[in-house]
Design a protein around this motif. Sequence first.
Motif, PDB file in Angstrom:
ATOM      1  N   TRP A   1       0.851  -1.195   0.000  1.00 46.12           N
ATOM      2  CA  TRP A   1       0.000   0.000   0.000  1.00 46.12           C
ATOM      3  C   TRP A   1       0.882   1.238   0.000  1.00 46.12           C
ATOM      4  N   ASN A   2       0.650   2.123  -0.996  1.00 44.40           N
ATOM      5  CA  ASN A   2       1.480   3.311  -1.154  1.00 44.40           C
ATOM      6  C   ASN A   2       0.839   4.574  -0.598  1.00 44.40           C
ATOM      7  N   GLY A   3      -0.431   4.516  -0.237  1.00 42.67           N
ATOM      8  CA  GLY A   3      -1.093   5.699   0.300  1.00 42.67           C
ATOM      9  C   GLY A   3      -1.340   6.748  -0.775  1.00 42.67           C
ATOM     10  N   ALA A   4      -1.445   7.987  -0.335  1.00 45.87           N
ATOM     11  CA  ALA A   4      -1.723   9.086  -1.265  1.00 45.87           C
ATOM     12  C   ALA A   4      -0.495   9.552  -2.021  1.00 45.87           C
ATOM     13  N   HIS A   5       0.673   9.048  -1.670  1.00 49.00           N
ATOM     14  CA  HIS A   5       1.901   9.453  -2.342  1.00 49.00           C
ATOM     15  C   HIS A   5       2.095   8.574  -3.583  1.00 49.00           C
ATOM     16  N   ASN A   6       1.344   8.888  -4.639  1.00 47.55           N
ATOM     17  CA  ASN A   6       1.480   8.160  -5.898  1.00 47.55           C
ATOM     18  C   ASN A   6       1.144   9.098  -7.054  1.00 47.55           C
ATOM     19  N   GLN A   7       1.487   8.684  -8.260  1.00 49.52           N
ATOM     20  CA  GLN A   7       1.318   9.534  -9.430  1.00 49.52           C
ATOM     21  C   GLN A   7      -0.158   9.764  -9.753  1.00 49.52           C
ATOM     22  N   TYR A   8      -0.970   8.720  -9.609  1.00 51.40           N
ATOM     23  CA  TYR A   8      -2.390   8.878  -9.939  1.00 51.40           C
ATOM     24  C   TYR A   8      -3.074   9.865  -8.992  1.00 51.40           C
ATOM     25  N   HIS A   9      -2.766   9.786  -7.701  1.00 50.87           N
ATOM     26  CA  HIS A   9      -3.377  10.706  -6.745  1.00 50.87           C
ATOM     27  C   HIS A   9      -2.952  12.144  -7.042  1.00 50.87           C
ATOM     28  N   ASN A  10      -1.712  12.343  -7.400  1.00 42.37           N
ATOM     29  CA  ASN A  10      -1.256  13.692  -7.734  1.00 42.37           C
ATOM     30  C   ASN A  10      -1.955  14.205  -8.987  1.00 42.37           C
ATOM     31  N   TRP A  11      -2.116  13.325  -9.985  1.00 42.23           N
ATOM     32  CA  TRP A  11      -2.811  13.739 -11.210  1.00 42.23           C
ATOM     33  C   TRP A  11      -4.268  14.060 -10.927  1.00 42.23           C
TER      34      TRP A  11
END
Length: 320
Positions: free
Chosen positions: A57-67
Amino acid sequence: MLNHRFGEGETGSHVASPAQRQLAELQIRQRLGLTAPLFYFSAAPPPVAGLALRWQWNGAHNQYHNWLRQLLHADLGVSFRDDQPVVSLLLQSLRYTLPLTIGAALSCLALAWLLTPRLGRKSRGRSLLLTSLYLIDAAPLFVVSLLLLLLLANPEMVALFPAYGLGREDPTATWLVHFQTMAYHLALPMLTLTLASLPALVVQLDAALNHELRADYVLTARAKGLPDALVIRRHVLRNALIPVLALLTELLPSLVAGSVVVEMIFSLPGMGRLLAAAAAAHDYPVLLGGVLTVALVRVWGQVVADWLSFQADPRIRLPL
């Protein structure tokens, strides 16, 4: 990007070492935000070979969440190729794609409406029309484009339209001159998209008309002495349009998809050409912006089709 930065491994007389290329690649990935995980969870390698795959689990620190967070602020990111905002690239390309696709859609609907009286009569002209439409529908879009180029933009045949491009822009010209120039250069691509989209509408309309012409109210209207054209326009067409209106949800997305081929063949700087170049360069922000735009067009087409269906038949009610 690395080849553009180092010139295929060279900057002047200096040859980039593998360590320099790796450092430059890391800097580019950090600048573009590609060092973060792709999604909320990802596959982690097992500690021992042969064990089952583990999920992390990567949490909110991912590319999709930033996009997605940027999307809520109407920010689609920047292009990997030229660092320009994706929104500005899409808006610039839509300046040419919107007139092309909207003009082709309106032309297609107008032609389908004009061909309606001929479809309602059993004649040789109806059979010839349907055969021609079947042949056009069977031909790929690029074949239709090339045939129109050879027939209508060829100096050895009939050079009625330009073969490519939009001509030179004159900054001192009035808006009317700009409109005339764009209409002249977009006429042949618009004709191509119209011919490619027309068969689906006309064939469906023909089937719906044949079904409605066997109804009792048509026999009553003809018994009163009304001509066939008036029977079709006043009585039959409104009921026959209901199944055809459902095709509007596919018309606009198919025109946008067809614009990719048409804009490549006619060298038009539109959205189709932009997405084709982005796909070839793996420019994912531009591709995501284009896919999102096509999805919004499809949703808008469904809303318009539902509204037109209600106008054609007020008995239709959407459940609340």
